[in-house]
Design a protein around this motif. Structure first.
Motif, mmCIF file in Angstrom:
data_model
loop_
_atom_site.group_PDB
_atom_site.id
_atom_site.type_symbol
_atom_site.label_atom_id
_atom_site.label_comp_id
_atom_site.label_asym_id
_atom_site.label_seq_id
_atom_site.Cartn_x
_atom_site.Cartn_y
_atom_site.Cartn_z
ATOM 1 N N LYS A 192 9.465 1.805 11.384
ATOM 2 C CA LYS A 192 9.996 0.783 12.164
ATOM 3 C C LYS A 192 11.172 1.169 12.957
ATOM 4 N N THR A 195 15.021 -0.980 5.466
ATOM 5 C CA THR A 195 14.179 -0.824 6.703
ATOM 6 C C THR A 195 14.664 -1.951 7.914
ATOM 7 N N THR A 236 4.412 7.115 11.098
ATOM 8 C CA THR A 236 4.504 6.444 10.105
ATOM 9 C C THR A 236 5.128 7.415 9.050
ATOM 10 N N SER A 282 5.185 7.558 4.180
ATOM 11 C CA SER A 282 5.197 6.305 4.674
ATOM 12 C C SER A 282 6.505 5.443 3.924
HETATM 13 C C1 PLP Z 1 10.373 -4.235 4.673
HETATM 14 C C2 PLP Z 1 9.369 -3.211 4.668
HETATM 15 N N1 PLP Z 1 9.349 -2.191 3.890
HETATM 16 C C3 PLP Z 1 8.393 -1.309 3.721
HETATM 17 C C4 PLP Z 1 7.232 -1.388 4.561
HETATM 18 C C5 PLP Z 1 5.987 -0.423 4.371
HETATM 19 O O1 PLP Z 1 6.300 0.567 5.379
HETATM 20 P P1 PLP Z 1 4.947 1.470 5.767
HETATM 21 O O2 PLP Z 1 4.122 0.596 6.794
HETATM 22 O O3 PLP Z 1 5.726 2.686 6.770
HETATM 23 O O4 PLP Z 1 4.472 2.181 4.491
HETATM 24 C C6 PLP Z 1 7.238 -2.497 5.675
HETATM 25 C C7 PLP Z 1 5.937 -2.400 6.320
HETATM 26 O O5 PLP Z 1 5.586 -3.335 6.939
HETATM 27 C C8 PLP Z 1 8.127 -3.439 5.429
HETATM 28 O O6 PLP Z 1 8.078 -4.178 6.389
#
Ligand code: PLP
Length: 428
Positions: A208, A185, A217, A85
């Protein structure tokens, strides 16, 4: 694979030759846990890291390896390690750098889950974080101490869509002799390549835009390969004999791939936050269209943000692509292809109007996700931030009247029509 390829060619071809066993053109899902060794000597060489190959899928897997190569190529990195993740990727990015008593300096403008991970959870490892407004470079310098091991920021931040001046922050990281880690991201390498701007490591939630359709994920850490881990005594796991791998000196042995090898050989081995091959396959397919999607995402976001800003039912819009944003000049300089597709706006009429707006949207999906081809909405105050006091909600950019939008790649006219009818219902 060619270093000369443009972004879209790289997104389709990097890391993915036809399957040597079958000729399969798309990267197969290697749904296997283990790999047969040629003989005992071969197995010993693989375990000793004298030869690179597949041992066990907690460490490496051919489908995941293809994704690692592709993301490393898109970000201009030397190597990459995929994780289960985005949150796992953040821990994996810190793991080789940190030890008990070490700290990071993190931006105040981060995804709420990351703020919790850094302010609460990493303390259990003996690590800590100091939160600083990274627009204030002197505050950043002042926050650093002898135990600081990294600076962490988001290129474009969740939820406000504010932007970080990565070249300026990277210069301070260089002054301090610590790596800059950028969570890319929201920008993706299509809008921003942090390594070219001076970052050492890039983390992603692949969940995302990279996958792009809300099916996976996943996460990844990309290493620039440019940081000199042996220049100081701050990073003993990389520069000194590593007791967790029978005294191997990772920097001396693997050079610019020291971080990547450490992350796989020890990080994935012992923390086990591995990406699964099926998720990697979906992400590889998603990345093939990343450039096309991001182009449409940012065009739609700009159009929708401009439309919302002129609407008398709307109190404010945070999008950095708007001329009115305090971050607009930075956005134009550092993110010339667009300021992403996630931002918040506040509606006149407070909490009741905001909730009514969300309930009346039809095209938008009310979900706790972003970066989907579909337009998404969430009212943070009644969901993700509902445990906070009103003052804390406002400080987090999640006041009672604030709605977060993740603008999808549908027709902009349809997105605006949906917002228009929901604003009418909410303001009635
Ligand atoms: C900018 C950002 N970084 C990291 C994450 C964490 O990602 P994950 O949900 O894949 O663990 C998110 C989740 O919304 C996010 O918006």
């Amino acid at each position: 694979m060619s270093d000369q390829w443009g972004f879209d060619t790289t997104a389709i071809h990097a890391g993915a030759a036809p399957d040597p066993a079958t000729g399969a053109r798309q990267v197969p899902i290697y749904q296997t846990t283990a790999y047969v060794f040629q003989d005992a000597a071969h197995a010993a060489r693989l375990f000793g890291l004298q030869e690179v190959g597949y041992i066990y899928s907690r460490l490496t897997n051919p489908t995941v390896a293809a994704l690692q190569s592709r993301v490393a190529a898109l970000e201009g990195g030397a190597g990459a390690v995929c994780c289960s993740s985005g949150h796992a990727a953040q821990i994996m990015a810190l793991f080789p750098l940190m030890g008990p008593g070490c700290n990071i300096i993190a931006s105040t403008r981060l995804y709420g889950g990351t703020i919790t991970q850094f302010s609460q959870t990493i303390r259990r490892f003996g690590w800590s974080a100091k939160f600083v407004d990274l627009d204030d470079l002197n505050a950043l310098r002042a926050a650093a101490d002898g135990n600081t091991r990294a600076i962490f920021c988001e290129s474009i931040s969740n939820p406000g869509g504010y932007v970080t001046d990565i070249p300026a922050v990277a210069r301070v990281a260089d002054e301090l002799g610590v790596p800059l880690i950028v969570d890319n991201t929201l920008a993706t390498p299509y809008l921003c390549k942090p390594i070219e701007l001076g970052a050492t490591l890039v983390a992603h939630s692949l969940t995302k835009y990279m996958t792009g359709n809300g099916t996976v994920t996943g996460g990844v850490v990309v290493d620039s390969g440019k940081f000199d881990w042996s220049a100081s005594d701050k990073f003993p796991s990389l520069s000194q004999p590593e007791p967790a791998y029978h005294g191997l000196k990772f920097h001396e042995t693997f050079g610019n791939l020291a971080f990547t090898f450490h992350s796989i050989a020890i990080g994935l081995r012992d923390l086990g936050m591995t990406m699964n091959p099926q998720g990697a396959h979906y992400t590889l397919m998603g990345i093939e269209t990343l450039g096309l999607r991001m182009e449409r995402h940012v065009a739609n976001a700009q159009t929708v943000a401009e439309w919302l800003e002129q609407d008398p039912r709307v109190a404010s819009v945070t999008y950095a692509g708007l001329a009115s944003s305090p971050w607009n000049a930075t956005a134009q300089r550092v993110y010339p292809k667009g300021a992403g597709a996630l931002f918040t706006f506040s509606i006149k009429g407070g909490y009741d109007a905001a909730v009514k707006l969300v309930d009346n949207l039809k095209l938008f999906s009310h979900v706790a996700n972003l970066g989907d081809a579909r337009s998404l909405v969430i009212h943070s105050a009644s969901t993700t931030h509902s445990q906070l006091t009103d003052a804390q909600k406002i400080a987090a950019g999640a006041g009672p009247d604030v709605v977060r939008l993740s603008i999808g790649i549908e027709d902009a006219g349809d997105i605006i029509a949906d917002l228009d009818q929901a604003l009418a219902a909410a303001s009635a």
